[in-house]
Design a protein around this motif. Structure first.
Motif, PDB file in Angstrom:
ATOM      1  N   PRO A 211       3.164   8.612   4.274  1.00  0.00           N
ATOM      2  CA  PRO A 211       3.006   7.374   4.146  1.00  0.00           C
ATOM      3  C   PRO A 211       3.843   6.902   4.108  1.00  0.00           C
ATOM      4  CG  PRO A 211       1.114   8.751   4.594  1.00  0.00           C
ATOM      5  CD  PRO A 211       1.995   9.268   3.295  1.00  0.00           C
ATOM      6  N   LEU A 212       4.598   5.557   4.261  1.00  0.00           N
ATOM      7  CA  LEU A 212       4.930   4.753   2.998  1.00  0.00           C
ATOM      8  C   LEU A 212       4.754   3.930   2.970  1.00  0.00           C
ATOM      9  CD1 LEU A 212       8.563   4.573   5.647  1.00  0.00           C
ATOM     10  CD2 LEU A 212       7.686   5.812   3.457  1.00  0.00           C
ATOM     11  N   GLY A 213       3.236   3.616   4.023  1.00  0.00           N
ATOM     12  CA  GLY A 213       2.622   2.277   3.214  1.00  0.00           C
ATOM     13  C   GLY A 213       1.192   2.691   2.234  1.00  0.00           C
ATOM     14  N   ARG A 214       0.306   1.832   1.377  1.00  0.00           N
ATOM     15  CA  ARG A 214      -0.548   1.953   0.879  1.00  0.00           C
ATOM     16  C   ARG A 214      -1.707   1.235   0.563  1.00  0.00           C
ATOM     17  NH1 ARG A 214       2.876  -1.753  -0.633  1.00  0.00           N
ATOM     18  NH2 ARG A 214       2.533  -3.417  -2.023  1.00  0.00           N
ATOM     19  N   ARG A 215      -2.502   1.644   0.259  1.00  0.00           N
ATOM     20  CA  ARG A 215      -3.908   1.029   0.434  1.00  0.00           C
ATOM     21  C   ARG A 215      -4.867   0.603  -0.797  1.00  0.00           C
ATOM     22  NH1 ARG A 215     -10.053   3.997   0.595  1.00  0.00           N
ATOM     23  NH2 ARG A 215     -11.351   1.909   0.494  1.00  0.00           N
ATOM     24  N   GLU A 216      -4.555  -0.821  -0.393  1.00  0.00           N
ATOM     25  CA  GLU A 216      -5.126  -1.498  -1.762  1.00  0.00           C
ATOM     26  C   GLU A 216      -6.134  -2.882  -1.314  1.00  0.00           C
ATOM     27  OE1 GLU A 216      -2.123  -4.487  -2.573  1.00  0.00           O
ATOM     28  OE2 GLU A 216      -0.006  -2.815  -3.543  1.00  0.00           O
ATOM     29  N   THR A 217      -7.106  -3.219  -2.139  1.00  0.00           N
ATOM     30  CA  THR A 217      -8.093  -3.807  -2.314  1.00  0.00           C
ATOM     31  C   THR A 217      -7.088  -5.556  -2.944  1.00  0.00           C
ATOM     32  OG1 THR A 217     -10.091  -2.241  -2.249  1.00  0.00           O
ATOM     33  CG2 THR A 217     -10.469  -4.664  -2.654  1.00  0.00           C
ATOM     34  N   ARG A 218      -7.613  -6.657  -1.753  1.00  0.00           N
ATOM     35  CA  ARG A 218      -7.707  -7.557  -2.142  1.00  0.00           C
ATOM     36  C   ARG A 218      -8.382  -8.475  -1.586  1.00  0.00           C
ATOM     37  NH1 ARG A 218      -1.008  -8.012  -0.368  1.00  0.00           N
ATOM     38  NH2 ARG A 218       0.198  -6.814  -1.416  1.00  0.00           N
TER      39      ARG A 218
ATOM     40  N   VAL B 107      -8.220  -2.897   7.014  1.00  0.00           N
ATOM     41  CA  VAL B 107      -8.781  -1.634   7.429  1.00  0.00           C
ATOM     42  C   VAL B 107      -9.722  -1.713   6.302  1.00  0.00           C
ATOM     43  CG1 VAL B 107      -8.137   0.721   7.566  1.00  0.00           C
ATOM     44  CG2 VAL B 107      -6.577  -0.290   8.077  1.00  0.00           C
ATOM     45  N   PRO B 108     -11.144  -1.038   6.962  1.00  0.00           N
ATOM     46  CA  PRO B 108     -12.382  -1.084   7.169  1.00  0.00           C
ATOM     47  C   PRO B 108     -12.947   0.604   6.216  1.00  0.00           C
ATOM     48  CG  PRO B 108     -12.367  -0.987   9.042  1.00  0.00           C
ATOM     49  CD  PRO B 108     -11.464  -1.228   8.496  1.00  0.00           C
ATOM     50  N   ALA B 109     -13.844   0.246   5.474  1.00  0.00           N
ATOM     51  CA  ALA B 109     -13.947   1.239   4.498  1.00  0.00           C
ATOM     52  C   ALA B 109     -14.590   2.553   5.394  1.00  0.00           C
ATOM     53  CB  ALA B 109     -14.683   1.468   3.248  1.00  0.00           C
TER      54      ALA B 109
ATOM     55  N   ALA C 168      -5.985   3.884   9.956  1.00  0.00           N
ATOM     56  CA  ALA C 168      -5.440   4.325   9.124  1.00  0.00           C
ATOM     57  C   ALA C 168      -4.620   4.888   9.960  1.00  0.00           C
ATOM     58  CB  ALA C 168      -5.693   4.547   7.622  1.00  0.00           C
ATOM     59  N   SER C 169      -4.763   5.934  10.185  1.00  0.00           N
ATOM     60  CA  SER C 169      -4.519   7.495  10.694  1.00  0.00           C
ATOM     61  C   SER C 169      -3.522   7.103  11.770  1.00  0.00           C
ATOM     62  CB  SER C 169      -5.342   9.003  11.237  1.00  0.00           C
ATOM     63  OG  SER C 169      -6.071   8.895   9.680  1.00  0.00           O
ATOM     64  N   SER C 170      -4.283   6.162  12.733  1.00  0.00           N
ATOM     65  CA  SER C 170      -3.344   5.283  14.343  1.00  0.00           C
ATOM     66  C   SER C 170      -2.398   4.498  13.764  1.00  0.00           C
ATOM     67  CB  SER C 170      -4.299   5.046  15.247  1.00  0.00           C
ATOM     68  OG  SER C 170      -3.510   4.523  16.037  1.00  0.00           O
TER      69      SER C 170
ATOM     70  N   ASP D 116      -2.108  12.403   9.424  1.00  0.00           N
ATOM     71  CA  ASP D 116      -3.544  12.871   7.924  1.00  0.00           C
ATOM     72  C   ASP D 116      -3.160  12.309   6.779  1.00  0.00           C
ATOM     73  OD1 ASP D 116      -4.013  14.300  10.083  1.00  0.00           O
ATOM     74  OD2 ASP D 116      -3.439  16.127   9.244  1.00  0.00           O
ATOM     75  N   GLY D 117      -1.912  12.019   6.386  1.00  0.00           N
ATOM     76  CA  GLY D 117      -1.279  11.225   5.168  1.00  0.00           C
ATOM     77  C   GLY D 117      -1.954   9.682   4.691  1.00  0.00           C
ATOM     78  N   TYR D 118      -2.073   9.041   6.565  1.00  0.00           N
ATOM     79  CA  TYR D 118      -2.430   7.612   6.219  1.00  0.00           C
ATOM     80  C   TYR D 118      -4.032   7.864   6.183  1.00  0.00           C
ATOM     81  CZ  TYR D 118       1.266   4.669   6.300  1.00  0.00           C
ATOM     82  OH  TYR D 118       2.524   4.263   6.242  1.00  0.00           O
ATOM     83  N   GLY D 119      -4.298   8.830   6.983  1.00  0.00           N
ATOM     84  CA  GLY D 119      -6.152   9.407   6.756  1.00  0.00           C
ATOM     85  C   GLY D 119      -6.443   8.838   5.618  1.00  0.00           C
ATOM     86  N   ALA D 120      -5.753  10.358   4.471  1.00  0.00           N
ATOM     87  CA  ALA D 120      -6.135  10.514   3.411  1.00  0.00           C
ATOM     88  C   ALA D 120      -6.417   9.473   2.036  1.00  0.00           C
ATOM     89  CB  ALA D 120      -5.896  11.497   3.337  1.00  0.00           C
ATOM     90  N   LEU D 121      -5.679   8.188   2.662  1.00  0.00           N
ATOM     91  CA  LEU D 121      -5.794   7.140   2.087  1.00  0.00           C
ATOM     92  C   LEU D 121      -7.156   6.859   2.181  1.00  0.00           C
ATOM     93  CD1 LEU D 121      -1.859   5.026   3.090  1.00  0.00           C
ATOM     94  CD2 LEU D 121      -2.383   6.905   0.466  1.00  0.00           C
ATOM     95  N   TYR D 122      -7.611   6.859   3.474  1.00  0.00           N
ATOM     96  CA  TYR D 122      -9.242   6.261   3.164  1.00  0.00           C
ATOM     97  C   TYR D 122     -10.187   6.890   3.028  1.00  0.00           C
ATOM     98  CZ  TYR D 122      -7.555   1.396   4.293  1.00  0.00           C
ATOM     99  OH  TYR D 122      -6.606   0.368   3.949  1.00  0.00           O
ATOM    100  N   SER D 123      -9.638   8.645   2.750  1.00  0.00           N
ATOM    101  CA  SER D 123     -11.529   9.203   2.764  1.00  0.00           C
ATOM    102  C   SER D 123     -11.950  10.055   2.215  1.00  0.00           C
ATOM    103  CB  SER D 123     -10.378  10.963   3.414  1.00  0.00           C
ATOM    104  OG  SER D 123      -9.686  11.310   4.319  1.00  0.00           O
TER     105      SER D 123
END
Length: 179
Positions: A5-12, A126-128, A136-138, A172-179
């Motif tokens: 994934p080129l994106g990342r998960r953050e909380t803002r 993106v919600p938890a 996120a996977s989509s 799968d990589g994006y989904g894993a950011l929220y797993s």
């Protein structure tokens, strides 16, 4: 096929966000126009109609095919040429079959002048939980794809040369950011 994934998960501000950053060898005004002018947007993602000064526009993703539905977006902030924040007016079920929880789309575009080049930061709320994993996977691979189409257009290459299928491996990589 690159599955990273080129994106990342953050909380803002207490909200989960998928964050995407890209740099363009183009002035900020050109990148702003590519992201906000309906005719320029049509080349890489879609188009909109309406009067943004009214606080809402109707957006349709033309890159999704002729049957993509129109969506009403509320313009929450517009500070040209630096910041745009929009939210879909209506929440929709987040699943292919129309079932499941309803999610409103919330996006922010931030552009920074970097001395002749431009840094773009794009976020999607993106919600938890399980909905976040599915979402996120989509949307993660989708935003990588669309931002690469934007880069192609700004760089003078045909965005239609960017093929969707290679991006599917990033789900799968994006989904894993929220797993």
């Amino acid at each position: 096929m690159d599955t990273t994934p080129l994106g990342r998960r953050e909380t803002r501000d207490g909200t989960g966000q998928l964050v995407f950053t890209r740099s363009f060898a183009a002035p900020i005004g050109e990148v702003w126009a590519a992201c906000t002018d309906p005719e320029r947007m049509q080349g890489w993602i879609g188009t909109w109609t309406g009067d943004p000064a009214s606080g809402e526009v109707v957006f349709r993703m033309t890159a999704e095919g002729d049957d993509a539905p129109e969506e009403v977006y509320l313009v929450e902030v517009c500070e040209a040429p630096h910041r745009l924040g929009v939210r879909s007016r209506d929440a929709a079920p987040f699943s292919a079959d129309g079932s499941g929880p309803r999610v409103a789309w919330q996006h922010t575009l931030q552009l920074t002048d970097a001395g002749g080049s431009t840094v773009l930061e794009f976020t999607q709320a993106v919600p938890a939980g399980p909905v976040g994993v599915a979402m996120a996977s989509s949307v993660g691979p989708g935003w990588d794809y669309y931002l690469d189409r934007l880069a192609a257009m700004i760089g003078g290459t045909d965005p239609d040369r960017i093929l969707w299928e290679p991006y599917l491996g990033r789900s799968d990589g994006y989904g894993a950011l929220y797993s």
